[in-house]
Design a protein around this motif. Structure first.
Motif, mmCIF file in Angstrom:
data_model
loop_
_atom_site.group_PDB
_atom_site.id
_atom_site.type_symbol
_atom_site.label_atom_id
_atom_site.label_comp_id
_atom_site.label_asym_id
_atom_site.label_seq_id
_atom_site.Cartn_x
_atom_site.Cartn_y
_atom_site.Cartn_z
ATOM 1 N N GLY A 148 0.810 -1.215 0.000
ATOM 2 C CA GLY A 148 0.000 0.000 0.000
ATOM 3 C C GLY A 148 0.840 1.262 0.000
ATOM 4 O O GLY A 148 0.550 2.221 -0.738
ATOM 5 N N LEU A 149 1.890 1.284 0.822
ATOM 6 C CA LEU A 149 2.752 2.464 0.871
ATOM 7 C C LEU A 149 3.444 2.703 -0.472
ATOM 8 O O LEU A 149 3.588 3.846 -0.915
ATOM 9 C CB LEU A 149 3.796 2.301 1.978
ATOM 10 N N ILE A 150 3.854 1.623 -1.121
ATOM 11 C CA ILE A 150 4.493 1.752 -2.429
ATOM 12 C C ILE A 150 3.509 2.310 -3.450
ATOM 13 O O ILE A 150 3.836 3.209 -4.240
ATOM 14 C CB ILE A 150 5.036 0.395 -2.897
ATOM 15 N N GLN A 151 2.289 1.802 -3.453
ATOM 16 C CA GLN A 151 1.296 2.258 -4.416
ATOM 17 C C GLN A 151 0.951 3.732 -4.208
ATOM 18 O O GLN A 151 0.878 4.500 -5.173
ATOM 19 C CB GLN A 151 0.038 1.393 -4.314
ATOM 20 N N VAL A 152 0.751 4.114 -2.964
ATOM 21 C CA VAL A 152 0.423 5.516 -2.683
ATOM 22 C C VAL A 152 1.601 6.417 -3.020
ATOM 23 O O VAL A 152 1.442 7.467 -3.664
ATOM 24 C CB VAL A 152 0.015 5.687 -1.204
ATOM 25 N N GLY A 153 2.802 6.011 -2.581
ATOM 26 C CA GLY A 153 3.980 6.836 -2.819
ATOM 27 C C GLY A 153 4.311 6.980 -4.293
ATOM 28 O O GLY A 153 4.652 8.077 -4.760
ATOM 29 N N SER A 154 4.200 5.891 -5.051
ATOM 30 C CA SER A 154 4.523 5.966 -6.478
ATOM 31 C C SER A 154 3.498 6.809 -7.231
ATOM 32 O O SER A 154 3.866 7.576 -8.138
ATOM 33 C CB SER A 154 4.602 4.564 -7.082
ATOM 34 N N TYR A 155 2.232 6.697 -6.848
ATOM 35 C CA TYR A 155 1.210 7.522 -7.511
ATOM 36 C C TYR A 155 1.428 9.001 -7.196
ATOM 37 O O TYR A 155 1.318 9.856 -8.085
ATOM 38 C CB TYR A 155 -0.193 7.095 -7.093
ATOM 39 N N ALA A 156 1.739 9.294 -5.935
ATOM 40 C CA ALA A 156 1.987 10.689 -5.553
ATOM 41 C C ALA A 156 3.196 11.243 -6.308
ATOM 42 O O ALA A 156 3.167 12.381 -6.793
ATOM 43 C CB ALA A 156 2.207 10.783 -4.045
ATOM 44 N N ALA A 157 4.254 10.437 -6.415
ATOM 45 C CA ALA A 157 5.446 10.900 -7.132
ATOM 46 C C ALA A 157 5.141 11.150 -8.596
ATOM 47 O O ALA A 157 5.595 12.153 -9.181
ATOM 48 C CB ALA A 157 6.571 9.872 -6.986
ATOM 49 N N GLY A 158 4.377 10.237 -9.209
ATOM 50 C CA GLY A 158 4.119 10.361 -10.638
ATOM 51 C C GLY A 158 3.124 11.451 -10.977
ATOM 52 O O GLY A 158 3.406 12.317 -11.825
ATOM 53 N N TYR A 159 1.976 11.428 -10.338
ATOM 54 C CA TYR A 159 0.901 12.324 -10.746
ATOM 55 C C TYR A 159 0.875 13.642 -9.987
ATOM 56 O O TYR A 159 0.671 14.701 -10.583
ATOM 57 C CB TYR A 159 -0.445 11.603 -10.614
ATOM 58 N N VAL A 160 1.077 13.583 -8.660
ATOM 59 C CA VAL A 160 1.012 14.820 -7.880
ATOM 60 C C VAL A 160 2.278 15.649 -8.069
ATOM 61 O O VAL A 160 2.218 16.868 -8.275
ATOM 62 C CB VAL A 160 0.783 14.507 -6.389
ATOM 63 N N ALA A 161 3.444 15.003 -8.013
ATOM 64 C CA ALA A 161 4.706 15.747 -8.090
ATOM 65 C C ALA A 161 5.121 16.082 -9.520
ATOM 66 O O ALA A 161 5.804 17.085 -9.742
ATOM 67 C CB ALA A 161 5.819 14.946 -7.409
ATOM 68 N N VAL A 162 4.703 15.263 -10.487
ATOM 69 C CA VAL A 162 5.154 15.481 -11.868
ATOM 70 C C VAL A 162 3.999 15.819 -12.804
ATOM 71 O O VAL A 162 4.025 16.833 -13.513
ATOM 72 C CB VAL A 162 5.916 14.236 -12.386
ATOM 73 N N GLY A 163 2.978 14.981 -12.851
ATOM 74 C CA GLY A 163 1.910 15.140 -13.835
ATOM 75 C C GLY A 163 1.138 16.432 -13.714
ATOM 76 O O GLY A 163 0.957 17.162 -14.711
ATOM 77 N N VAL A 164 0.667 16.736 -12.511
ATOM 78 C CA VAL A 164 -0.145 17.955 -12.325
ATOM 79 C C VAL A 164 0.659 19.213 -12.630
ATOM 80 O O VAL A 164 0.192 20.087 -13.381
ATOM 81 C CB VAL A 164 -0.744 17.984 -10.903
ATOM 82 N N PRO A 165 1.877 19.383 -12.077
ATOM 83 C CA PRO A 165 2.645 20.594 -12.426
ATOM 84 C C PRO A 165 2.908 20.721 -13.927
ATOM 85 O O PRO A 165 2.813 21.829 -14.479
ATOM 86 C CB PRO A 165 3.955 20.412 -11.642
ATOM 87 N N MET A 166 3.235 19.627 -14.601
ATOM 88 C CA MET A 166 3.483 19.699 -16.041
ATOM 89 C C MET A 166 2.222 20.092 -16.806
ATOM 90 O O MET A 166 2.281 20.879 -17.764
ATOM 91 C CB MET A 166 4.008 18.352 -16.553
ATOM 92 N N ALA A 167 1.068 19.562 -16.380
ATOM 93 C CA ALA A 167 -0.188 19.921 -17.043
ATOM 94 C C ALA A 167 -0.490 21.400 -16.874
ATOM 95 O O ALA A 167 -0.907 22.085 -17.820
ATOM 96 C CB ALA A 167 -1.332 19.076 -16.484
#
Length: 507
Positions: A148-167
């Motif tokens: 669970g921690l891996i899934q939450v952390g990887s999603y946050a890294a990908g979408y919250v930290a990278v995807g949203v700012p780039m969009a």
């Protein structure tokens, strides 16, 4: 009263899965809403083409070698080395194939912008293949806290930290591609860090034939499941356009998000723990029946409520440019209980030695679904959604029937729980409609959503307070296992003889 077949390790696994599921659901919802509002249906449609290709390709890159690690009763270092070696080889070959096929795929979908998306997403095939052994080993250990921690952390890294700012900075579809690749990379690194394994190549060993046999069954089953899950988007992308595919795909993802996360929490725990009960059909059957009873009694009313508030959800979350997705969302929500029934039935087949049944039973549905989507997808996303919903119900009926036979349970055992679910659904629907009607004159989606939600919560809380037996013994038993404090009020006991130790692990 018996509380079913889930013992302490299984309950703990599901609890950790549920916690991480909730966190991931919140992150995913917020990120997807921001991205959808920022990028719009057209960009989402282009990315959806890439995801259709990627999900198909990952079945080739995985092939099911690592799945055998989850299914084996005992595990050796050779099993792990063999799985890792071939996962990596097939993953690399699949990455190359997808990259070079990208121009042809863009032509098929009549969308030139999809070529670059597919080319970049091809890298995810290799990343997913490399991460699979560690991920399945964590699941085998029932270490769903780490999963669970891996899934939450990887999603946050990908979408919250990278995807949203780039969009927000105007990167368009590239922001979604970057988010997916970062998420996949973080998942690979974190999984291996928490569950390292031998990485020395091993191309063959005495038990390799069994692993390859399991891999073939998983591969064939995954291909059938991909076809059933993606035929709608393949034909919408081909027959309509990226705008229509974007609208449909966002509605489909939002409708299936609770189910995907729920099955992500329940299915691996049920599969891993159920592997230790392969010779105890009675306990496996009780655990299965209890899960399905809970889905019908609690899940069915929840999805009926979500279907009724679909228009308010779309207006509130995504804005007017996504309004055409509301009807699609509603009809898909109604079919989601069937999605859960199907998802919980497949582990039963695998844990009772029927690993080929899921593939064989669903193969005729592929033909039926292809015909339905071919005939109706061109009529628009509403017609495609109706076909998709009907197909989900058929899959649940076919696979669920086989699972009941596998554990020697009659379908009639589920009827009382289905009746309770329908009754509670009717109460939820009446309460939701009453709340919407009370504030309809204001034409404010947030107010309508709040009023309907409040009415449903009040009605359900009153029902449970006054007549808790309306939930039934199986659902009450399941709730008491996860929330022992409710056991007295529900008339259930939080412990059960079925939770006695089974070696070192219990289900």
């Amino acid at each position: 009263m018996s509380t079913g077949g889930l013992g302490r390790p299984g309950v703990a696994a599901v609890k950790w899965s549920a916690v991480s599921t909730g966190a991931r659901f919140a992150l995913q919802l917020v990120a997807q809403v921001v991205l959808a509002r920022t990028l719009g249906p057209d960009i989402f449609g282009v990315f959806a083409i890439g995801m259709v290709v990627l999900t198909f390709a990952t079945f080739f890159s995985g092939f099911g070698f690592s799945w055998s690690l989850l299914q084996r009763e005992t595990l050796s270092e050779e099993d792990i080395r063999f799985a890792w070696t071939w996962q990596l080889i097939v993953g690399a070959l699949t990455t190359l194939a997808v990259y070079f096929l990208a121009p042809l795929l863009a032509v098929y979908f009549r969308e030139p912008r999809a070529q670059a998306v597919v080319e970049w997403l091809s890298l995810a095939c290799l990343l997913a293949a490399a991460a699979a052994p560690s991920s399945y080993l964590l699941q085998r250990d029932l270490n769903f806290k780490a999963v669970g921690l891996i899934q939450v952390g990887s999603y946050a890294a990908g979408y919250v930290a990278v995807g949203v700012p780039m969009a927000l900075l105007g990167w368009g579809a590239a922001s979604l591609v970057a988010a997916w690749l970062v998420q996949s990379g973080v998942l690979l690194v974190a999984s291996y860090a928490l569950k390292p394994h031998a990485v020395r190549p091993l191309f063959w060993y005495p038990d390799a034939a069994a692993a390859v046999g399991t891999g073939r069954a998983v591969f064939a089953t995954n291909i059938v499941n991909w076809l059933l899950n993606n035929l709608d988007r393949v034909l919408i992308g081909r027959l309509l356009n990226a705008q229509a595919l974007g609208l449909y795909n966002v509605a489909y993802n939002l409708a299936t998000m609770p189910n995907t996360l729920l099955l992500g929490a329940l299915q691996p725990a049920f599969l891993a723990a159920g592997a230790r009960l392969q010779g105890d059909l009675q306990r496996l059957g009780r655990a299965y029946l209890q899960m399905l009873a809970t889905v019908f009694v609690l899940g069915l009313p929840a999805f009926v409520f979500l279907a009724l508030i679909s228009a308010d959800l779309v207006r509130l979350l995504y804005g007017p440019q996504w309004s055409d997705a509301a009807w699609v969302l509603g009809i898909l929500f109604l079919s989601m209980p069937a999605y859960v029934v199907w998802g919980l039935s497949t582990p039963v087949l695998w844990n009772t030695g029927r690993k080929h049944h899921e593939f064989a039973l669903q193969l005729p549905l592929v033909v039926l679904g292809a015909l339905g989507f071919y005939l109706y997808a061109a009529q628009g996303i509403h017609a495609a959604a109706a076909v998709a919903a009907a197909l989900l119900v058929l899959r649940a009926l076919v696979v669920g029937t086989a699972a009941f036979r596998a554990v020697q349970l009659p379908w009639t055992a589920l009827l009382p729980h289905a009746a309770r679910g329908l009754l509670l659904s009717a109460l939820c629907a009446a309460a939701a409609l009453a709340g919407q009607h009370a504030v309809a004159r204001f034409d404010m989606p947030l107010l309508s959503l709040a009023a309907s939600t409040l009415m449903v919560l009040l009605v359900m809380a009153l029902l449970v307070a006054v007549r808790p037996q309306a939930l039934g013994d199986q659902t009450a038993g399941m709730l008491s296992r996860f929330f022992p404090g409710l056991a007295g009020h529900l008339g259930a006991t939080p412990a059960s003889p079925l939770a006695e130790p089974l070696g070192e692990q219990r289900l």
